[in-house]
Design an enzyme around this catalytic site. Sequence first.
Site, mmCIF file in Angstrom:
data_model
loop_
_atom_site.group_PDB
_atom_site.id
_atom_site.type_symbol
_atom_site.label_atom_id
_atom_site.label_comp_id
_atom_site.label_asym_id
_atom_site.label_seq_id
_atom_site.Cartn_x
_atom_site.Cartn_y
_atom_site.Cartn_z
ATOM 1 N N GLU A 81 9.561 -2.361 0.368
ATOM 2 C CA GLU A 81 9.106 -2.970 -0.733
ATOM 3 C C GLU A 81 9.201 -2.431 -2.231
ATOM 4 O O GLU A 81 8.656 -1.335 -2.331
ATOM 5 C CB GLU A 81 7.565 -3.637 -1.345
ATOM 6 C CG GLU A 81 7.349 -4.780 -1.927
ATOM 7 C CD GLU A 81 6.313 -4.890 -1.953
ATOM 8 O OE1 GLU A 81 4.801 -3.939 -1.746
ATOM 9 O OE2 GLU A 81 5.392 -6.353 -2.248
ATOM 10 N N LYS A 156 8.420 -13.222 1.009
ATOM 11 C CA LYS A 156 7.054 -12.796 0.878
ATOM 12 C C LYS A 156 5.772 -14.203 0.861
ATOM 13 O O LYS A 156 6.265 -14.754 -0.448
ATOM 14 C CB LYS A 156 6.428 -11.689 -0.348
ATOM 15 C CG LYS A 156 5.344 -11.470 0.017
ATOM 16 C CD LYS A 156 5.008 -10.453 -0.715
ATOM 17 C CE LYS A 156 3.567 -9.326 -0.254
ATOM 18 N NZ LYS A 156 3.154 -8.362 -1.397
ATOM 19 N N CYS A 198 4.611 -6.202 3.110
ATOM 20 C CA CYS A 198 3.355 -5.048 2.047
ATOM 21 C C CYS A 198 2.436 -6.376 3.539
ATOM 22 O O CYS A 198 1.756 -6.184 3.908
ATOM 23 C CB CYS A 198 2.987 -5.200 0.916
ATOM 24 S SG CYS A 198 1.991 -4.363 0.516
HETATM 25 O O1 KGT Z 1 4.255 -5.662 -7.767
HETATM 26 C C1 KGT Z 1 5.993 -5.358 -7.293
HETATM 27 O O2 KGT Z 1 7.227 -5.030 -7.963
HETATM 28 C C2 KGT Z 1 6.281 -5.442 -5.899
HETATM 29 N N1 KGT Z 1 5.349 -6.021 -5.416
HETATM 30 C C3 KGT Z 1 3.572 -5.006 -5.180
HETATM 31 O O3 KGT Z 1 4.197 -3.404 -4.805
HETATM 32 C C4 KGT Z 1 2.848 -5.773 -4.020
HETATM 33 C C5 KGT Z 1 2.096 -6.944 -5.228
HETATM 34 S S1 KGT Z 1 1.185 -6.101 -6.640
HETATM 35 N N2 KGT Z 1 1.364 -4.959 -3.238
HETATM 36 C C6 KGT Z 1 0.815 -4.947 -2.667
HETATM 37 O O4 KGT Z 1 1.202 -6.238 -1.735
HETATM 38 C C7 KGT Z 1 0.259 -4.223 -2.373
HETATM 39 C C8 KGT Z 1 -0.529 -4.496 -1.602
HETATM 40 C C9 KGT Z 1 -2.387 -3.987 -0.630
HETATM 41 O O5 KGT Z 1 -2.306 -2.653 -1.226
HETATM 42 C C10 KGT Z 1 -3.138 -4.594 -0.046
HETATM 43 O O6 KGT Z 1 -2.903 -4.957 0.894
HETATM 44 O O7 KGT Z 1 -4.204 -3.203 0.423
#
Ligand code: KGT
Length: 322
Positions: A81, A156, A198
Amino acid sequence: MPPHQLLSFLLCPGLRIPRLSVLCAQPRPRDMAISSSSWELPLVAVCQVTSTPDKQQNFKTCAELVREAARLGACLAFLPEAFDFIARDPEETLRLSEPLSGNLLGEYTQLARECGLWLSLGGFHERGQDWKQTQKIYNCHVILNNKGSVVATYRKTHLCDVEIPGQGPMRESNSTIPGPSLESPVSTPAGKIGLAICYDMRFPELSLALVQAGAEILTYPSAFGSVTGPAHWEVLLRARAIETQCYVVAAAQCGRHHEKRASYGHSMVVDPWGTVVARCSEGPGLCLARIDLGYLRQLRQNLPVFQHRRPDLYSSLGHPLS
Ligand SMILES: O=C(O)CNC(=O)[C@H](CS)NC(=O)CCC(=O)C(=O)O
């Protein structure tokens, strides 16, 4: 123990010499023997990187790993990701985003063609058709074939809006619109791949829907948090593999992206028995695993949980708790 179960190559991108590592696989019942010779089985590569806000530098790093994967004989390489970039705030995320028809996807198309391998681009910050109206993006998992054509996209569906003490708040919906639908598993040289991203791994309903639609490999490209990582990452991935009897491939972001953000790493491949058959070492790099669909089919026969399900008891699952 079949040799492909025992061997996983751990590579440091700086060093050109593969480091051979032996994993202690868990024992399997004896009659689940492997039918094909391991070297005939498709080899997949899982790439681990530390994306920053510098898109060109991120592309360079990813391209180097993809070329290494091709050189080592992989037919398919998985990137995590946010392989394109990890920005400092939602405004920067939106500014750096591109449509699928933009320059960056163009570069990956050329890369796939040049290397002759398939790519799972695990989470592209995509300006969709509705960008002009919404000014928000999708978190889009793109599959390219070895000619560089887009053969599948998944946006997503579960956005990560959470506040974990010690990890800093995550509000993905500040910049991102949730995808409208699941995608049918896509046929690749390694097997039928079910697409997820993710935070989606926390929803077993999604993985069950994908396996019911024919998935043999589930993918969870990730940028997992450094607090939830040690507690949940491996447990969730192995649980998804065991309950769906699929291979699970999870390419991860690792290390510090900028002042405000770090990721857990620990990219891995889990087989349908729940054994971790390959894992990346610390820092950017890649690991390799062979996908044995004969073994998967045998396991599904020997342990037929999908025939024992009782949808009459829980088919309406998934509504908010009251
Ligand atoms: O922000 C971006 O550029 C790309 N997207 C992400 O990195 C995403 C949203 S902040 N991260 C997650 O989903 C982490 C989930 C996680 O850590 C859990 O389920 O514990």
